[in-house]
Design a protein around this motif. Structure first.
Motif, PDB file in Angstrom:
ATOM      1  N   THR A 115       0.843  -1.190   0.000  1.00 43.59           N
ATOM      2  CA  THR A 115       0.000   0.000   0.000  1.00 43.59           C
ATOM      3  C   THR A 115       0.881   1.243   0.000  1.00 43.59           C
ATOM      4  O   THR A 115       1.794   1.362   0.829  1.00 43.59           O
ATOM      5  CB  THR A 115      -0.907   0.026   1.238  1.00 43.59           C
ATOM      6  OG1 THR A 115      -1.667  -1.174   1.280  1.00 43.59           O
ATOM      7  CG2 THR A 115      -1.842   1.219   1.191  1.00 43.59           C
ATOM      8  N   PRO A 116       0.624   2.195  -0.889  1.00 41.64           N
ATOM      9  CA  PRO A 116       1.441   3.421  -0.911  1.00 41.64           C
ATOM     10  C   PRO A 116       1.335   4.187   0.408  1.00 41.64           C
ATOM     11  O   PRO A 116       0.237   4.349   0.954  1.00 41.64           O
ATOM     12  CB  PRO A 116       0.836   4.229  -2.071  1.00 41.64           C
ATOM     13  CG  PRO A 116       0.113   3.233  -2.909  1.00 41.64           C
ATOM     14  CD  PRO A 116      -0.372   2.160  -1.975  1.00 41.64           C
ATOM     15  N   ALA A 117       2.445   4.648   0.894  1.00 43.30           N
ATOM     16  CA  ALA A 117       2.455   5.376   2.162  1.00 43.30           C
ATOM     17  C   ALA A 117       1.633   6.656   2.079  1.00 43.30           C
ATOM     18  O   ALA A 117       1.016   7.076   3.061  1.00 43.30           O
ATOM     19  CB  ALA A 117       3.893   5.697   2.562  1.00 43.30           C
ATOM     20  N   VAL A 118       1.605   7.271   0.877  1.00 44.47           N
ATOM     21  CA  VAL A 118       0.842   8.516   0.703  1.00 44.47           C
ATOM     22  C   VAL A 118      -0.636   8.272   0.974  1.00 44.47           C
ATOM     23  O   VAL A 118      -1.312   9.089   1.623  1.00 44.47           O
ATOM     24  CB  VAL A 118       1.043   9.089  -0.713  1.00 44.47           C
ATOM     25  CG1 VAL A 118       0.132  10.291  -0.943  1.00 44.47           C
ATOM     26  CG2 VAL A 118       2.500   9.476  -0.933  1.00 44.47           C
ATOM     27  N   LEU A 119      -1.171   7.153   0.502  1.00 42.22           N
ATOM     28  CA  LEU A 119      -2.579   6.830   0.740  1.00 42.22           C
ATOM     29  C   LEU A 119      -2.848   6.661   2.231  1.00 42.22           C
ATOM     30  O   LEU A 119      -3.878   7.133   2.752  1.00 42.22           O
ATOM     31  CB  LEU A 119      -2.954   5.551  -0.012  1.00 42.22           C
ATOM     32  CG  LEU A 119      -4.372   5.001   0.252  1.00 42.22           C
ATOM     33  CD1 LEU A 119      -5.429   6.017  -0.158  1.00 42.22           C
ATOM     34  CD2 LEU A 119      -4.575   3.672  -0.481  1.00 42.22           C
ATOM     35  N   LEU A 120      -1.932   6.011   2.929  1.00 41.72           N
ATOM     36  CA  LEU A 120      -2.109   5.810   4.365  1.00 41.72           C
ATOM     37  C   LEU A 120      -2.069   7.150   5.115  1.00 41.72           C
ATOM     38  O   LEU A 120      -2.826   7.347   6.071  1.00 41.72           O
ATOM     39  CB  LEU A 120      -1.015   4.878   4.893  1.00 41.72           C
ATOM     40  CG  LEU A 120      -1.002   3.464   4.314  1.00 41.72           C
ATOM     41  CD1 LEU A 120       0.153   2.652   4.898  1.00 41.72           C
ATOM     42  CD2 LEU A 120      -2.321   2.749   4.595  1.00 41.72           C
ATOM     43  N   VAL A 121      -1.217   8.052   4.675  1.00 43.26           N
ATOM     44  CA  VAL A 121      -1.145   9.372   5.309  1.00 43.26           C
ATOM     45  C   VAL A 121      -2.459  10.126   5.116  1.00 43.26           C
ATOM     46  O   VAL A 121      -2.989  10.746   6.052  1.00 43.26           O
ATOM     47  CB  VAL A 121       0.031  10.185   4.738  1.00 43.26           C
ATOM     48  CG1 VAL A 121      -0.057  11.643   5.171  1.00 43.26           C
ATOM     49  CG2 VAL A 121       1.362   9.586   5.193  1.00 43.26           C
ATOM     50  N   VAL A 122      -3.007  10.068   3.906  1.00 42.19           N
ATOM     51  CA  VAL A 122      -4.274  10.764   3.618  1.00 42.19           C
ATOM     52  C   VAL A 122      -5.403  10.189   4.463  1.00 42.19           C
ATOM     53  O   VAL A 122      -6.202  10.931   5.065  1.00 42.19           O
ATOM     54  CB  VAL A 122      -4.611  10.674   2.118  1.00 42.19           C
ATOM     55  CG1 VAL A 122      -6.017  11.194   1.850  1.00 42.19           C
ATOM     56  CG2 VAL A 122      -3.596  11.459   1.299  1.00 42.19           C
ATOM     57  N   LEU A 123      -5.488   8.868   4.522  1.00 45.10           N
ATOM     58  CA  LEU A 123      -6.537   8.234   5.329  1.00 45.10           C
ATOM     59  C   LEU A 123      -6.369   8.556   6.810  1.00 45.10           C
ATOM     60  O   LEU A 123      -7.352   8.824   7.523  1.00 45.10           O
ATOM     61  CB  LEU A 123      -6.508   6.718   5.121  1.00 45.10           C
ATOM     62  CG  LEU A 123      -7.031   6.189   3.777  1.00 45.10           C
ATOM     63  CD1 LEU A 123      -6.755   4.686   3.659  1.00 45.10           C
ATOM     64  CD2 LEU A 123      -8.531   6.463   3.652  1.00 45.10           C
ATOM     65  N   ALA A 124      -5.123   8.555   7.284  1.00 45.15           N
ATOM     66  CA  ALA A 124      -4.878   8.847   8.693  1.00 45.15           C
ATOM     67  C   ALA A 124      -5.242  10.291   9.023  1.00 45.15           C
ATOM     68  O   ALA A 124      -5.825  10.576  10.085  1.00 45.15           O
ATOM     69  CB  ALA A 124      -3.412   8.578   9.032  1.00 45.15           C
ATOM     70  N   ALA A 125      -4.907  11.229   8.124  1.00 44.07           N
ATOM     71  CA  ALA A 125      -5.251  12.636   8.357  1.00 44.07           C
ATOM     72  C   ALA A 125      -6.765  12.820   8.399  1.00 44.07           C
ATOM     73  O   ALA A 125      -7.289  13.543   9.264  1.00 44.07           O
ATOM     74  CB  ALA A 125      -4.636  13.509   7.260  1.00 44.07           C
ATOM     75  N   ALA A 126      -7.468  12.167   7.486  1.00 46.19           N
ATOM     76  CA  ALA A 126      -8.928  12.281   7.463  1.00 46.19           C
ATOM     77  C   ALA A 126      -9.546  11.666   8.716  1.00 46.19           C
ATOM     78  O   ALA A 126     -10.474  12.230   9.313  1.00 46.19           O
ATOM     79  CB  ALA A 126      -9.478  11.612   6.206  1.00 46.19           C
TER      80      ALA A 126
END
Length: 417
Positions: free
Chosen positions: A107-118
């Motif tokens: 899983t791309p780390a960028v996607l995880l960052v976006v989901l975590a921020a949301a």
């Protein structure tokens, strides 16, 4: 004057509608005890990178902490029945998305960052809501002190129990399962709380507890920060001390690990942290049963100064087991200090802003804790450990000074208890 602990806390739980609301809030808040460790383990497992895991955790924590007063303000304005369910469902869905995204590698780390921020930005403010409900259900000040003490001790125990549950889950399932369980807990607890009879009492109390159509009198418009700046010296004192305590404890966690390494006793770390939590539970329970003659601002000043001195002297421990005793002593002061800060926030809160006022105290503590861990990491290795403990205590002691001008004037009109 003291009353028995059993009688005091039984009286709190006998208050009409309190048990159902408190049980629902605790169920949802158990999620917060599990989610941090679950997210850290799940992201690390999915990316194979501690850097990515730390980055995702930082984003999740920052959005959750910094936006907490704004979310609490929505509850004040629209009421828990309208504000909590959308927040809780959105937060649970986003946690579920994180669970799916981390269930495997690649899983791309960028996607995880976006989901975590949301996800962090939609965290339901269950602690501040429950403290407002205590105020609605219990107008008696001494009994409200016991309620806040009970609430603080229960929250402390949840943050001990949560990681243990994650450890149990990891024996039978992937780390992402902890995120899914956290999502289910927070959604269930929040919906039960929003539909409780206690919330109906809140909404029936009218203008005293319902949100106003505009800012409270004397509170400038311009957002949550402006509201804090206009809330008065005693409110800012409560937030400052909470932030100072969070700063000291955040650094203490890392310094304990460094102390254990220096003493070649890594096995002592869990005992120290357990002593800190256990001491906090005992101190909170005892504190809640005492009828105090001193004003809440005076108590907060005294507690913060003593806590800072204990943290500073703990670094002089000649033996790991002395450190355990020092941590237990620190703990006995933590819950009373935070309980007093929440009481001051409640005393200062105008109509329709009680939840946000309590959220500011919570935000101060969490922000201080998050920032100090990184700072302590920079100091360890460059300074002797006793000096690091003293520096960790400085923000706690300095925060206590914020109360002195308040006491010197006639603005501290709080009643004892």
């Amino acid at each position: 004057m003291s009353s028995s602990s059993a009688a005091s806390y039984a009286a709190v739980l006998r208050t009409r509608h309190s048990r159902c609301a408190f049980g629902a809030a605790l169920l949802g808040r158990l999620s917060y005890g599990m989610v941090s460790l679950s997210l850290l383990l799940a992201v690390n497992g999915a990316t194979g990178s501690y850097t990515a895991a730390g980055g995702v955790m930082a984003v999740f924590g920052l959005t959750s902490v910094l936006l907490s007063p704004a979310r609490a303000g929505l509850v004040d304005r629209y009421g828990p029945r309208r504000a909590l369910p959308p927040m809780a469902v959105t937060y649970a869905v986003l946690l579920g998305g994180l669970a799916c995204a981390t269930d495997g590698r690649g899983t791309p780390a960028v996607l995880l960052v976006v989901l975590a921020a949301a996800a962090g930005s939609t965290t339901p403010p269950l602690g501040p809501v429950m403290r407002t409900l205590w105020r609605v259900l219990i107008p008696d000040r001494p009994l409200l002190q016991r309620a806040y003490s009970l609430d603080g001790v229960a929250e402390e125990l949840l943050f001990v129990t949560g990681p243990l549950l994650v450890g149990v889950l990891m024996r039978v399932a992937a780390p992402s399962t902890g995120l899914a369980v956290s999502a289910g807990l927070v959604a269930t607890g929040s919906l039960l709380l929003a539909g409780s009879a206690a919330v109906r009492v809140w909404e029936e109390q009218g203008k005293e507890t319902a949100a106003p159509t505009g800012p409270p009198e004397g509170t400038p418009s311009g957002g949550a920060t402006a509201g804090l700046l206009g809330a008065g010296a005693r409110m800012r004192q409560a937030v400052a001390v909470s932030a100072g305590v969070g700063t000291g404890l955040g650094a203490l966690d890392l310094l304990v690990i460094a102390f254990a390494d220096e003493q070649r006793a890594p096995h002592i770390v869990p005992w120290v942290l357990a002593a800190l939590s256990g001491g906090s539970a005992v101190g909170g329970l005892v504190y809640g049963t005492v009828s105090w003659r001193a004003t809440s601002s005076s108590r907060l000043t005294f507690l913060a100064i003593v806590l800072g001195l204990v943290v500073a002297t703990t670094g002089l421990s000649p033996h790991p087991y002395v450190l355990v005793a020092g941590a237990a002593l620190c703990g006995t002061l933590v819950a009373p200090t935070l309980t007093t800060a929440y009481l001051i926030a409640d005393e200062c809160a105008g109509p329709g802003v009680r939840t946000r006022s309590g959220a500011w105290v919570n935000t101060g503590f969490n922000a201080g804790s998050a920032g100090s861990t990184a700072t302590a990491g920079l100091l360890v290795g460059h300074l002797p450990l006793p000096a690091c403990f003293v520096l960790a205590a400085v923000p706690v002691v300095l925060s206590a000074v914020t109360a002195l001008p308040v006491r010197a004037s006639n603005r501290d009109s709080a009643t004892a208890g």
